[in-house]
Design an enzyme around this catalytic site. Structure first.
Site, PDB file in Angstrom:
ATOM      1  N   HIS A 138     -50.898  51.736   0.347  1.00 17.46           N
ATOM      2  CA  HIS A 138     -52.119  52.534   0.292  1.00 17.46           C
ATOM      3  C   HIS A 138     -52.242  53.306  -1.009  1.00 17.46           C
ATOM      4  O   HIS A 138     -51.294  53.934  -1.476  1.00 17.46           O
ATOM      5  CB  HIS A 138     -52.129  53.507   1.480  1.00 17.46           C
ATOM      6  CG  HIS A 138     -53.481  54.006   1.849  1.00 17.46           C
ATOM      7  ND1 HIS A 138     -54.206  54.872   1.069  1.00 17.46           N
ATOM      8  CD2 HIS A 138     -54.249  53.743   2.929  1.00 17.46           C
ATOM      9  CE1 HIS A 138     -55.356  55.131   1.655  1.00 17.46           C
ATOM     10  NE2 HIS A 138     -55.407  54.453   2.793  1.00 17.46           N
TER      11      HIS A 138
ATOM     12  N   CYS B 167     -60.284  53.778   6.770  1.00 19.84           N
ATOM     13  CA  CYS B 167     -60.405  52.643   5.854  1.00 19.84           C
ATOM     14  C   CYS B 167     -59.444  51.528   6.263  1.00 19.84           C
ATOM     15  O   CYS B 167     -59.805  50.347   6.275  1.00 19.84           O
ATOM     16  CB  CYS B 167     -60.145  53.082   4.427  1.00 19.84           C
ATOM     17  SG  CYS B 167     -58.584  53.935   4.165  1.00 19.84           S
TER      18      CYS B 167
END
Length: 374
Positions: free
Chosen positions: A244, A217
């Site tokens: 994150h 991602c």
């Protein structure tokens, strides 16, 4: 700065400094790669699936892109949701050790993306979704999954257990094979091609490829911006920090973790946890011009979706921030339309849950130190 929301999290790019990423991003990216493999381009890769959007669910068992999912975790379930929202895709089979009733429950209810907008039932050990039967299996041996007999052509490999071409070829060389496999994670071998939509997927995908990776991602959130800035101004070197969202591997309370990363075992909801990431270096797999120029680290924070990537770099060509904003906005409306978004609104991470963009540039969040350092 970028926010990302991928199957892997959405990404939004704050100026040039940050990027937010969610699990759905990798889902969109993975399906875009599958669509490209099937010969479809354009809107199929970037259909909007938001929490409030009206979605027309696919119920055509003969849709041209027939998908199978191995692993029904966060990425697998989001791949399912997105695929079922597209008229030219249909999910034919899912392999997961979960009980069918538990699969039904996790598909119906999602803490980040809300309730599934269709009907989900269990009948005779299979899922019935919007009236369409999706067969199930529960084996850990890829050669035992009946992809071929279920008419599956394209596999979303989202277990995390099979991340090399050699291991994924078991899906293709079995007695009931599929045709192609897309790994929803970074590949762990040098042979597997890494394809990132908006960076190299359109140029480097070849029809004879059997197994590809759609990277992580963070790489999907970072790479489009890196490519654009490098092409416009040249990146001499850069550092990336991703803020994150919590991942499934983290712990709810302090506990033990394998290996030397003791901080990874601290309570996810109570801490900001420094961590390592190979996402910046991995950009070179899809954009080789950055090899040796980028590295980075991560901070895990107590949110469940959307992450930030902060890119700081030294430019080879002098410029100013207004020109950078103009270049990104132009690309978001042209060469990277549907991949990179652009916003001047005062947004926060929650505004990007469900975003279909790999990265969204937040024009108000970037800064420059001098004409060559941003």
């Amino acid at each position: 700065l970028g926010f990302g929301s991928g199957l892997s999290r959405p990404a939004i790019t704050f100026g040039i400094r940050r990027d937010f990423i969610i699990v759905m991003l990798r889902a969109f990216t993975l399906l875009a790669v599958i669509a490209a493999a099937a010969g479809f381009n354009g809107p199929v890769a970037h259909s909007r699936v938001g929490r409030t959007a009206a979605v027309q669910m696919s119920t055509d068992p003969d849709a041209p892109i027939k998908v199978g999912i191995n692993g029904f975790g966060r990425i697998g379930r989001l791949v399912f949701r997105i695929a079922m929202a597209r008229d030219n895709m249909v999910v034919k089979h899912i392999n997961s050790p979960m009980a069918p009733e538990y699969m039904q429950y996790l598909l119906r209810y999602d803490s980040a993306h809300g309730r599934y907008k269709g009907e989900v039932e269990v009948k005779d050990g299979n899922l019935i979704v919007d009236g369409l039967e999706i067969t199930l299996s529960a084996t850990r041996d890829p050669t035992e999954i009946p992809w071929g007999s279920r008419e599956v052509d394209y596999i979303c490999e989202s277990t995390g257990a099979f991340t090399t071409t050699e291991s994924c070829m078991q899906h293709i060389e079995s007695s009931s094979p599929a045709k192609k496999v897309v790994i929803s994670a970074p590949a762990k071998d040098p042979e597997t091609p890494t394809l990132v939509v908006g960076v190299n997927a359109a140029e480097e995908y070849k029809s004879d490829m059997k197994v590809v990776s759609c990277a992580s991602c963070t790489t999907n959130g970072l790479a489009p911006l890196v490519k654009l800035i490098d092409q416009e101004y040249g990146i001499a070197e850069g550092l990336m920090t991703t803020v994150h969202a919590t991942t499934a591997s983290q712990l709810t309370v302090d506990g033990s973790m394998k290996g030397s990363d003791w901080r990874a075992g601290r309570a996810a909801a109570a801490n900001i946890i420094p961590s390592s990431t190979g996402a910046a270096k991995a950009v070179a797999k899809c954009y080789p011009k950055t090899k040796g120029k980028l590295t980075g680290m991560a901070f895990r924070v107590p949110t469940i979706d959307v992450s930030v990537v902060d890119l700081t770099c030294r430019l080879e060509k002098s410029t100013d921030y207004d020109k950078i904003k103009a270049a990104v906005k132009k690309a978001s409306e042209g060469s990277m339309k549907g991949v990179m978004g652009y916003t001047e609104d005062q947004v926060v991470s929650q505004d990007f849950v469900g975003s279909e963009f790999s990265t969204t540039f937040d024009a108000g969040a970037g800064i420059m130190l001098n004409p060559n350092f941003v």
